[in-house]
Every structure is written in structure tokens, then in C-alpha cells.
Write a protein that holds these residues in place. Structure first.
Motif, PDB file in Angstrom:
ATOM      1  N   GLN A 137     -24.355  28.394 -29.757  1.00 52.23           N
ATOM      2  CA  GLN A 137     -24.057  28.678 -28.346  1.00 52.23           C
ATOM      3  C   GLN A 137     -25.293  28.492 -27.468  1.00 52.23           C
ATOM      4  O   GLN A 137     -25.201  27.992 -26.348  1.00 52.23           O
ATOM      5  N   VAL A 138     -26.464  28.890 -27.969  1.00 55.12           N
ATOM      6  CA  VAL A 138     -27.699  28.710 -27.205  1.00 55.12           C
ATOM      7  C   VAL A 138     -27.977  27.222 -27.004  1.00 55.12           C
ATOM      8  O   VAL A 138     -28.353  26.780 -25.906  1.00 55.12           O
ATOM      9  N   ALA A 139     -27.795  26.432 -28.055  1.00 52.02           N
ATOM     10  CA  ALA A 139     -28.022  24.995 -27.946  1.00 52.02           C
ATOM     11  C   ALA A 139     -27.071  24.371 -26.929  1.00 52.02           C
ATOM     12  O   ALA A 139     -27.461  23.481 -26.156  1.00 52.02           O
ATOM     13  N   ALA A 140     -25.803  24.826 -26.902  1.00 53.65           N
ATOM     14  CA  ALA A 140     -24.837  24.287 -25.946  1.00 53.65           C
ATOM     15  C   ALA A 140     -25.241  24.621 -24.514  1.00 53.65           C
ATOM     16  O   ALA A 140     -25.142  23.783 -23.605  1.00 53.65           O
ATOM     17  N   ALA A 141     -25.687  25.866 -24.284  1.00 50.11           N
ATOM     18  CA  ALA A 141     -26.111  26.263 -22.943  1.00 50.11           C
ATOM     19  C   ALA A 141     -27.339  25.470 -22.499  1.00 50.11           C
ATOM     20  O   ALA A 141     -27.425  25.001 -21.352  1.00 50.11           O
ATOM     21  N   LYS A 142     -28.309  25.313 -23.408  1.00 48.90           N
ATOM     22  CA  LYS A 142     -29.514  24.561 -23.076  1.00 48.90           C
ATOM     23  C   LYS A 142     -29.191  23.101 -22.800  1.00 48.90           C
ATOM     24  O   LYS A 142     -29.737  22.492 -21.865  1.00 48.90           O
ATOM     25  N   LYS A 143     -28.291  22.516 -23.576  1.00 49.78           N
ATOM     26  CA  LYS A 143     -27.895  21.127 -23.357  1.00 49.78           C
ATOM     27  C   LYS A 143     -27.256  20.955 -21.978  1.00 49.78           C
ATOM     28  O   LYS A 143     -27.524  19.977 -21.273  1.00 49.78           O
ATOM     29  N   ALA A 144     -26.426  21.912 -21.577  1.00 49.15           N
ATOM     30  CA  ALA A 144     -25.785  21.834 -20.262  1.00 49.15           C
ATOM     31  C   ALA A 144     -26.823  21.861 -19.146  1.00 49.15           C
ATOM     32  O   ALA A 144     -26.733  21.099 -18.169  1.00 49.15           O
ATOM     33  N   LEU A 145     -27.840  22.728 -19.267  1.00 51.54           N
ATOM     34  CA  LEU A 145     -28.889  22.788 -18.248  1.00 51.54           C
ATOM     35  C   LEU A 145     -29.719  21.503 -18.242  1.00 51.54           C
ATOM     36  O   LEU A 145     -30.078  20.989 -17.175  1.00 51.54           O
ATOM     37  N   ASP A 146     -30.016  20.973 -19.428  1.00 50.01           N
ATOM     38  CA  ASP A 146     -30.799  19.732 -19.498  1.00 50.01           C
ATOM     39  C   ASP A 146     -30.048  18.564 -18.858  1.00 50.01           C
ATOM     40  O   ASP A 146     -30.639  17.728 -18.168  1.00 50.01           O
ATOM     41  N   GLU A 147     -28.759  18.500 -19.073  1.00 47.61           N
ATOM     42  CA  GLU A 147     -27.960  17.415 -18.499  1.00 47.61           C
ATOM     43  C   GLU A 147     -27.962  17.470 -16.973  1.00 47.61           C
ATOM     44  O   GLU A 147     -27.809  16.446 -16.305  1.00 47.61           O
ATOM     45  N   LEU A 148     -28.125  18.677 -16.432  1.00 47.59           N
ATOM     46  CA  LEU A 148     -28.163  18.834 -14.969  1.00 47.59           C
ATOM     47  C   LEU A 148     -29.586  18.745 -14.424  1.00 47.59           C
ATOM     48  O   LEU A 148     -29.783  18.870 -13.211  1.00 47.59           O
ATOM     49  N   GLY A 149     -30.576  18.584 -15.290  1.00 47.97           N
ATOM     50  CA  GLY A 149     -31.963  18.469 -14.845  1.00 47.97           C
ATOM     51  C   GLY A 149     -32.595  19.784 -14.455  1.00 47.97           C
ATOM     52  O   GLY A 149     -33.564  19.804 -13.692  1.00 47.97           O
ATOM     53  N   ILE A 150     -32.071  20.902 -14.967  1.00 44.31           N
ATOM     54  CA  ILE A 150     -32.613  22.230 -14.643  1.00 44.31           C
ATOM     55  C   ILE A 150     -33.533  22.654 -15.773  1.00 44.31           C
ATOM     56  O   ILE A 150     -33.104  22.798 -16.926  1.00 44.31           O
ATOM     57  N   ASP A 151     -34.816  22.861 -15.456  1.00 43.87           N
ATOM     58  CA  ASP A 151     -35.777  23.212 -16.497  1.00 43.87           C
ATOM     59  C   ASP A 151     -36.564  24.479 -16.189  1.00 43.87           C
ATOM     60  O   ASP A 151     -37.530  24.799 -16.888  1.00 43.87           O
ATOM     61  N   ASP A 152     -36.169  25.211 -15.139  1.00 43.88           N
ATOM     62  CA  ASP A 152     -36.920  26.408 -14.757  1.00 43.88           C
ATOM     63  C   ASP A 152     -36.131  27.693 -15.012  1.00 43.88           C
ATOM     64  O   ASP A 152     -36.436  28.737 -14.445  1.00 43.88           O
ATOM     65  N   ILE A 153     -35.096  27.624 -15.838  1.00 47.70           N
ATOM     66  CA  ILE A 153     -34.294  28.806 -16.174  1.00 47.70           C
ATOM     67  C   ILE A 153     -34.331  28.989 -17.682  1.00 47.70           C
ATOM     68  O   ILE A 153     -33.980  28.078 -18.441  1.00 47.70           O
ATOM     69  N   ALA A 154     -34.763  30.162 -18.127  1.00 45.92           N
ATOM     70  CA  ALA A 154     -34.858  30.445 -19.558  1.00 45.92           C
ATOM     71  C   ALA A 154     -33.475  30.740 -20.130  1.00 45.92           C
ATOM     72  O   ALA A 154     -32.587  31.253 -19.430  1.00 45.92           O
ATOM     73  N   VAL A 155     -33.291  30.420 -21.412  1.00 42.20           N
ATOM     74  CA  VAL A 155     -32.016  30.632 -22.100  1.00 42.20           C
ATOM     75  C   VAL A 155     -32.286  31.347 -23.416  1.00 42.20           C
ATOM     76  O   VAL A 155     -33.253  31.039 -24.125  1.00 42.20           O
ATOM     77  N   CYS A 156     -31.426  32.303 -23.738  1.00 42.86           N
ATOM     78  CA  CYS A 156     -31.485  32.942 -25.050  1.00 42.86           C
ATOM     79  C   CYS A 156     -30.091  33.386 -25.436  1.00 42.86           C
ATOM     80  O   CYS A 156     -29.183  33.442 -24.598  1.00 42.86           O
ATOM     81  N   GLY A 157     -29.895  33.692 -26.706  1.00 42.44           N
ATOM     82  CA  GLY A 157     -28.619  34.192 -27.200  1.00 42.44           C
ATOM     83  C   GLY A 157     -28.832  35.451 -28.001  1.00 42.44           C
ATOM     84  O   GLY A 157     -29.877  35.631 -28.641  1.00 42.44           O
ATOM     85  N   LEU A 158     -27.845  36.338 -27.981  1.00 37.43           N
ATOM     86  CA  LEU A 158     -27.922  37.579 -28.744  1.00 37.43           C
ATOM     87  C   LEU A 158     -26.765  37.593 -29.727  1.00 37.43           C
ATOM     88  O   LEU A 158     -25.592  37.681 -29.327  1.00 37.43           O
ATOM     89  N   ALA A 159     -27.078  37.437 -31.004  1.00 30.80           N
ATOM     90  CA  ALA A 159     -26.057  37.409 -32.052  1.00 30.80           C
ATOM     91  C   ALA A 159     -25.685  38.826 -32.450  1.00 30.80           C
ATOM     92  O   ALA A 159     -26.553  39.679 -32.644  1.00 30.80           O
ATOM     93  N   LYS A 160     -24.382  39.067 -32.604  1.00 32.45           N
ATOM     94  CA  LYS A 160     -23.915  40.436 -32.849  1.00 32.45           C
ATOM     95  C   LYS A 160     -24.290  40.936 -34.236  1.00 32.45           C
ATOM     96  O   LYS A 160     -24.564  42.114 -34.419  1.00 32.45           O
ATOM     97  N   ARG A 161     -24.301  40.062 -35.228  1.00 25.94           N
ATOM     98  CA  ARG A 161     -24.387  40.523 -36.609  1.00 25.94           C
ATOM     99  C   ARG A 161     -25.656  41.338 -36.858  1.00 25.94           C
ATOM    100  O   ARG A 161     -25.612  42.464 -37.316  1.00 25.94           O
ATOM    101  N   LEU A 162     -26.808  40.757 -36.555  1.00 21.66           N
ATOM    102  CA  LEU A 162     -28.079  41.445 -36.786  1.00 21.66           C
ATOM    103  C   LEU A 162     -28.835  41.725 -35.491  1.00 21.66           C
ATOM    104  O   LEU A 162     -29.998  42.117 -35.530  1.00 21.66           O
ATOM    105  N   GLU A 163     -28.167  41.514 -34.333  1.00 23.70           N
ATOM    106  CA  GLU A 163     -28.793  41.705 -33.024  1.00 23.70           C
ATOM    107  C   GLU A 163     -30.088  40.891 -32.932  1.00 23.70           C
ATOM    108  O   GLU A 163     -31.127  41.399 -32.499  1.00 23.70           O
ATOM    109  N   GLU A 164     -29.992  39.612 -33.326  1.00 22.50           N
ATOM    110  CA  GLU A 164     -31.151  38.718 -33.260  1.00 22.50           C
ATOM    111  C   GLU A 164     -31.121  37.942 -31.953  1.00 22.50           C
ATOM    112  O   GLU A 164     -30.060  37.577 -31.453  1.00 22.50           O
ATOM    113  N   VAL A 165     -32.285  37.687 -31.392  1.00 25.18           N
ATOM    114  CA  VAL A 165     -32.408  36.920 -30.159  1.00 25.18           C
ATOM    115  C   VAL A 165     -32.787  35.485 -30.526  1.00 25.18           C
ATOM    116  O   VAL A 165     -33.836  35.245 -31.141  1.00 25.18           O
TER     117      VAL A 165
END
Length: 684
Positions: free
Chosen positions: A511-539
Motif C-alpha cells: 500500500q505504501v508503494a502504491a501511494a508513493k507511485k501515485a505521488l511520483d506520477e503527479l510530480g509531487i515530491d515534498d509530501i512524506a508517505v508511510c504505512g502502519l501495518a496492523k499485525r505488528l504495528e510496524e511503520v
């Protein structure tokens, strides 16, 4: 951080007249609204040496990127326009009083044929009489329970009322004498309205005359040896006196007044209001605000008056308003209050007697409210700041993410796929900017593809609005129409005009890769992206094979969990709503050109879908707005649709030959398939 000199107006541009001014930030968002007797003198104060400004004023002018103003003819007009703009734009740096609770009112719906007594919160409605506010809803219900034996006014909902009228049987309150049962014609509409008027008169403080009248009737009944009637009147008088005891007399001269007290320090202020009607305290409320600029007690009182009476008219504005300090100048405020009431209003500081003593009580309440608020908020401010700093450090951000947006996908086995967007600013929920999406690019279950679509749509809209300053663009229809028809020049951010510093997605690496790809396709590089996985609460971060693991005791992790859980809650609520709407679908939905209004007319005319299905074309044509061609189409659609299975009473095995499920609501009200959902958030 902007330099105020970069947008300072040129000498001579600012008029020396009354007016209202607005500061905007780089995204054209209005961040501060103010009024002035002289715009030139007032605005000059903002462009002094930064070191001489109040710290929060300094923050405001360095956050702003432009200033503009509107000239008015009088100070009263400036006061009205300032209130309207503060309400419309919700500026970040203005004094905004936050209710410490949502206060309930006792409301009587005099705008209905059969007025109803009920508890109401939120926006006031035209034609409804309000009493209060009360500290607790149970206090209203206790009072109403005592008064219903004397004023048996309807309290039931529209559905219960219609169902009783249809069956000819009143509800329980009608049987025990606490409702006059207008639903079954025990009293006429005029007689019931007279009861509601008496109820309102009693609640408004006109109690003495009514009790004396009941006492006289009791005496007459006793003299005529109608002892049962006399006993009933005696009990009625006791109930009224008990209801009156709930609000003690504080001003002996039956005064109608509002008393406002302010407790403040350098950073915050608390306001307490006592509503006195007929000499009795009928309601109490309180607000707390941040002091975003150097402001006097009189100015705080002025803002409190704007919030308190900005939407009120007539008797809702009392004849007398007692305050700890007068606004400067006081004449425009007094004139504005008089306009809203329709007659003169006394705005003054109490100097002696009962009113001064009561003001001291209100002041003590304000001091206690400020102390309690500071006790609760002190740790909250520290905790939120620490959480944002921990997130910035863990994700290697340049600064703390003051605005965080979180996205989640929800569906039921691939059906009704929806997404949510929630917003946290300064670590707090910003519910007015929540948004929701329907996945339209494809059918089926694919969370990664859905996430890519949602992020693309949200930030494509952001780029479009960033480039344009006129009307909403029409080349992106999937995001729907703008709320309230707002335009870019009104200063309010559109649905997606204000960018976040951090995008959080509910999920792991895909999901993080999909969100980052969407921002890259639009030329947006000044917004940070992260994901929070439920299983182990990993970022998870883009392009990192290993997650960032925050300590379980980390405030930053706790904030991310709150953001993620809120996005999940908002998404699943919307998904359930969509599913419920689909289950409530009707064969009438497939009739071309048949809208909600005519569906309601058909169901109201026939009473149920079952009866409509058995009707002839000529009978269908009798419904207003239904022509013969439409009636034939309806008949064909109903004939082709298979009837629903009959309901069965599981206890007795009996087949319930009632109306078809899903065709009527409670009380026989027709359910309109596909009715718009009015929950918070804009469907996109």
C-alpha cells in the motif's frame, strides 16, 4: 516563513475608513479576520518590527502571505461582516470559543401542526421555541416528566405519531395521561397547540398566574364536592412547584438577563454565561479559547457576544446583558444587539446589589472552568508536541508534520469498495475536512490498486486547485461537486486544496508503494508517505525493505495508531451505509425517470410496495405526477421483479402477511431508496 514586508501594502493604499481585513497564507486560506474603525491605523500595527509584536501575532504575520480589506460605512456593519467571515472561513488565528460540551436545549417545535417537546442540540431551527441550555439532558427530561401531567404535549417522534394515527391506538403516554393523544383525535390541533403555548409560557417564567389559576380551580372543585378533580389539580400544582424548585430565584424582580464572566491568563481565556429568565437561572454554558493575539477583556467579551447572539433574534436576546468589561467602543455592539432583539438592549457592568453578587458567582465558575481546562490541557499539549517530534525523527522529516492525512480502504468481499481520508492538524482531529471516496476505476477487490486510485484522485485535485483561482475545474468529474458552491477567492480551502506534510496509509509495504507511485506520477515530491501495518504495528517507508519499529510506549506510535484507527472507523461506517442502501433497494429504482419524490408519492398513496404491485395502471395514474406511460413502465417493472419472501414469526411459525420489508420505515413512513447520506464528510 514569510517576511511581512514582502506583502505590506504601499503607503496610501489602505483607506482611513471603517472596514474588515483578512490575512491569507500561501495557499490562499484565510488565517485571520479583523475589523477596525480605521483600517490604515489598524493594519499599520501588524507591520512593525517583529520583535515588538505579541508572539502569536508574530506567528500570524509570518504565516500570512497577503492581506486584503473591505470598506464598510459604519462600525456596526464592520462588526456584522467580521462575524460572518469568522463563521464562514474558520480562521486559524482568530479567537474561537470552544464549547466545553454540546449543550442540550428543551425545544418545542411550534413550526409543526402538532408541536412536539424534545431535547435538541446543535443548530437552532426557525419556528422552534428553545429553553436552556441545560448542563445535562437528564435535567431536561426530569423537568418535562413533571410538566407532562399538567401540559400533556406530544413528545413522540414522527414515525411513532404516524403509526399511532394509522392503527388508531395511542402510545403508552397517551394511556397514562401524559399525552393528550392528538394522533387519535382525542384533542384537536388547535387544542393541542394551546397546550404547547401554555407549556412555553410556563417555561418562559410566567408561572405565577398559571399556578394561581390552578389553585382557584382546585378550590372551586372542592366546593362543588368534585374531590377527584380537586385532588388531580392539587397533584398538578405540586408537580409545577417541584419543577420550579429546580431553578432557584436569584433576582427578585423577575429579571431577564444574561451574565457573562471572563477568566484569563496570558495564553487562554474561559467564558461562563448564566441565562436568567424570570429571575431564575434557566441555563448555564461555558467556552474556552486560546488568545492568539494581545487582546483586552473587552475584546474577549465582544467576541463572546458575537458567538452568543450571532444567530439569535427576538426574545432570545435579553433586555439586559451584564459583562465584566465593556467593548471599546461599546456603541456599535449595543446597536448590533438592539437590531437582533428588535428593541433596546442594556449592555453594562453591574455595580451593586444582587446582580453584582450573581456576577461574582459566574466569575468563580469561569475561574474554575479555566483551572480545570488548564489541568486537562497541560499534559495534552506536551504529549502532542512530543508525539509529532517523535514521528518527525523516526521518519527523518525536516519538521514536525502539523497536518497528517490517513487513508483506508473498506469493502465486503469485493462489494461496495470505498475509501476514507481523515485529517489530523496539530495532533487533533479536523473532522470538517474528512472525505470519503467510492472506488470507480475498476470492480472487485484490490486494496493496492484502490489505494493508488484514491491518492491519485486526491492529489490530482490538489494540483488542479493549486493552479487555478477561478471556479472549480470540470475536467475531474469523479471527485463530485464542491461543497456549498465555494469559489477559490473566498479564502476557504476546497476539499483538497490544503496539502499535508505526511500521508499515512493503512497497510504495509504494497500500500505504501502504491501511494508513493501515485505521488511520483503527479510530480509531487515534498509530501512524506508511510504505512502502519496492523499485525505488528510496524511503520513502513517507501523503498525500504525493513520497517521502522517505534517503541510500544512511544507517543508518536500512539498518535499514528489513533490516526489509522480513525480512518478505519470512518471507512467502515461509510461502507456499511452503502451496503445498507443497496439492501434497501426497490424495484422502483429500475424505473427510468422515476425520482425520489414520485417514489415517495407512490408509496404514500398505496401504503406499501405489495399494494402498489397489485394496483392497475388506471389506479397508478391517480397518483399526482404519474402519467399513463410512466404507470405502464412501473407496472412492467414490478411484474418482472420477483416479490420478496414472506416474513415468518419464528416463535409461532405464522406467516406475517404485512407490508413487504424494506418498503416502509418505522411508523409506516416510506423509505426512499438511494436517499442521500447526510453523515459528516463529502462523498467523492
Amino acid at each position: 516563513m514569510a517576511d511581512p514586508s514582502s506583502y505590506r501594502p504601499k503607503p496610501g493604499e489602505i483607506p482611513d475608513t471603517p472596514g474588515v481585513y483578512r490575512f491569507r497564507d500561501e495557499h490562499r486560506r484565510v488565517i485571520y479576520v479583523g475589523k477596525a474603525k480605521s483600517l490604515r491605523q489598524r493594519l499599520a500595527n501588524y507591520f512593525q518590527d517583529l520583535a515588538s509584536l505579541h508572539p502569536r501575532t508574530r506567528t500570524m504575520v509570518t504565516t500570512a502571505a497577503s492581506v486584503e480589506w473591505t470598506v464598510v460605512s459604519t462600525e456596526v456593519e464592520a462588526l456584522q461582516l467580521e462575524y460572518s467571515w469568522i463563521k464562514e472561513f474558520d480562521p486559524r488565528f482568530n479567537v474561537k470559543y470552544r464549547d466545553d460540551k454540546s449543550y442540550p436545549y428543551l425545544a418545542v417545535t411550534m413550526n409543526e401542526e402538532f408541536p412536539r417537546v424534545q431535547v435538541m442540540r446543535g443548530q437552532k431551527r426557525k419556528g422552534v421555541r428553545y429553553f436552556g441550555p441545560y448542563g445535562h439532558a437528564w435535567a431536561i427530561r426530569d423537568t418535562v416528566d413533571l410538566l407532562l401531567r399538567v401540559f400533556p404535549v406530544r413528545t413522540c417522534s414522527a414515525g411513532v405519531f404516524k403509526n399511532a394515527a394509522r392503527t388508531g391506538r395511542p402510545c403508552l403516554l397517551g394511556y397514562i395521561g401524559k399525552c393528550s393523544a392528538p394522533c387519535v383525535d382525542r384533542v384537536s390541533a388547535d387544542e393541542h397547540r394551546d397546550l404547547a403555548e401554555d407549556f412555553c409560557d410556563f417555561m418562559a417564567g410566567r408561572t405565577g398566574t398559571y399556578i394561581r389559576r390552578l389553585e382557584q380551580q382546585m378550590t372551586e372543585a372542592a366546593e362543588e364536592m368534585e374531590y377527584e378533580r380537586a385532588a388531580r389539580l392539587r397533584d398538578d400544582i405540586g408537580a409545577l412547584k417541584k419543577a420550579m424548585e429546580k431553578s432557584a430565584v436569584v433576582l427578585a424582580d423577575a429579571t431577564d438577563a444574561d451574565l457573562i464572566a471572563v477568566a484569563e491568563d496570558e495564553l487562554e481565556a474561559a467564558v461562563q454565561i448564566f441565562h436568567v429568565r424570570g429571575g431564575r437561572v434557566r441555563g448555564q454554558r461555558g467556552w474556552v479559547t486560546d488568545k492568539v493575539e494581545e487582546i483586552t477583556t473587552g475584546a474577549l467579551v465582544e467576541h463572546a457576544l458575537q458567538q452568543l447572539y450571532g444567530e439569535e433574534k427576538g426574545d432570545s436576546v435579553p433586555k439586559e446583558v451584564l459583562v465584566p468589561a465593556l467593548p471599546d467602543p461599546v456603541e456599535p455592539v449595543q446597536e448590533w444587539l438592539a437590531e437582533r432583539r428588535g428593541s433596546g438592549v442594556s449592555l453594562r457592568i453591574p455595580q451593586r446589589g444582587d446582580k453584582k453578587a450573581l456576577m461574582e458567582t459566574v466569575q468563580r465558575n469561569a475561574l474554575q472552568a479555566l483551572g480545570l481546562h488548564k489541568t486537562k490541557r497541560a499534559s495534552d499539549l506536551t504529549t502532542r508536541s512530543r508525539a509529532l517530534e517523535e514521528i518527525a525523527e523516526a521518519l527523518d522529516l525536516d519538521s514536525a508534520p502539523l497536518r497528517i492525512e490517513c487513508y483506508d480502504i473498506s469493502h465486503l468481499q469485493g462489494d461496495d469498495v470505498v475509501a476514507s481520508m481523515v485529517v489530523f492538524e496539530d495532533g487533533l482531529q479536523r473532522k470538517s475536512e474528512y472525505r470519503r471516496f467510492q472506488i470507480k476505476g475498476f470492480a472487485g477487490q484490490d486494496d493496492v490498486r484502490s489505494m493508488h486510485e484514491v491518492i491519485s484522485r486526491r492529489f490530482r485535485r490538489y494540483l488542479a486547485e493549486k493552479e487555478k483561482t477561478g471556479e472549480w475545474v470540470d475536467d475531474l468529474p469523479e471527485e463530485g461537486t464542491p461543497e456549498n458552491g465555494l469559489k477559490d477567492d473566498d479564502g476557504r480551502p476546497k476539499k483538497f486544496a490544503y496539502p499535508p506534510q505526511l500521508v499515512v496509509v493503512d497497510g504495509g509495504q504494497p500500500q505504501v508503494a502504491a501511494a508513493k507511485k501515485a505521488l511520483d506520477e503527479l510530480g509531487i515530491d515534498d509530501i512524506a508517505v508511510c504505512g502502519l501495518a496492523k499485525r505488528l504495528e510496524e511503520v513502513w517507508l517507501p523503498e525500504d525493505d525493513d520497517p521502522v519499529v517505534l517503541p510500544r510506549t512511544s507517543e508518536g506510535l500512539y498518535l499514528l495508531q489513533r490516526v489509522r484507527d480513525e480512518a478505519h472507523r470512518f471507512a467502515i461506517t461509510y461502507q456499511r451505509t452503502k451496503r445498507a442502501q443497496r439492501f434497501r433497494s426497490s424495484p422502483l429504482d429500475d424505473v427510468p425517470g422515476l425520482g425520489d419524490t414520485r417514489k415517495q408519492a407512490l408509496l404514500k398513496h398505496f401504503g406499501s410496495l405489495k399494494k402498489l404491485r397489485s394496483a392497475t395502471i388506471d389506479q397508478i395514474c391517480e397518483v399526482p405526477g404519474i402519467g399513463r406511460k410512466t404507470a405502464e413502465t412501473i407496472a412492467v417493472a414490478l411484474a418482472q421483479a420477483a416479490p420478496a419472501a414472506p416474513a415468518v414469526n419464528t416463535a409461532t411459525g405464522e406467516i406475517m402477511e404485512e407490508e413487504e420489508p424494506g418498503t416502509t420505515g418505522s411508523g409506516g413512513e416510506p423509505v426512499t431508496a438511494g436517499a442521500p447520506d447526510e453523515r459528516r464528510g463529502q462523498e467523492t
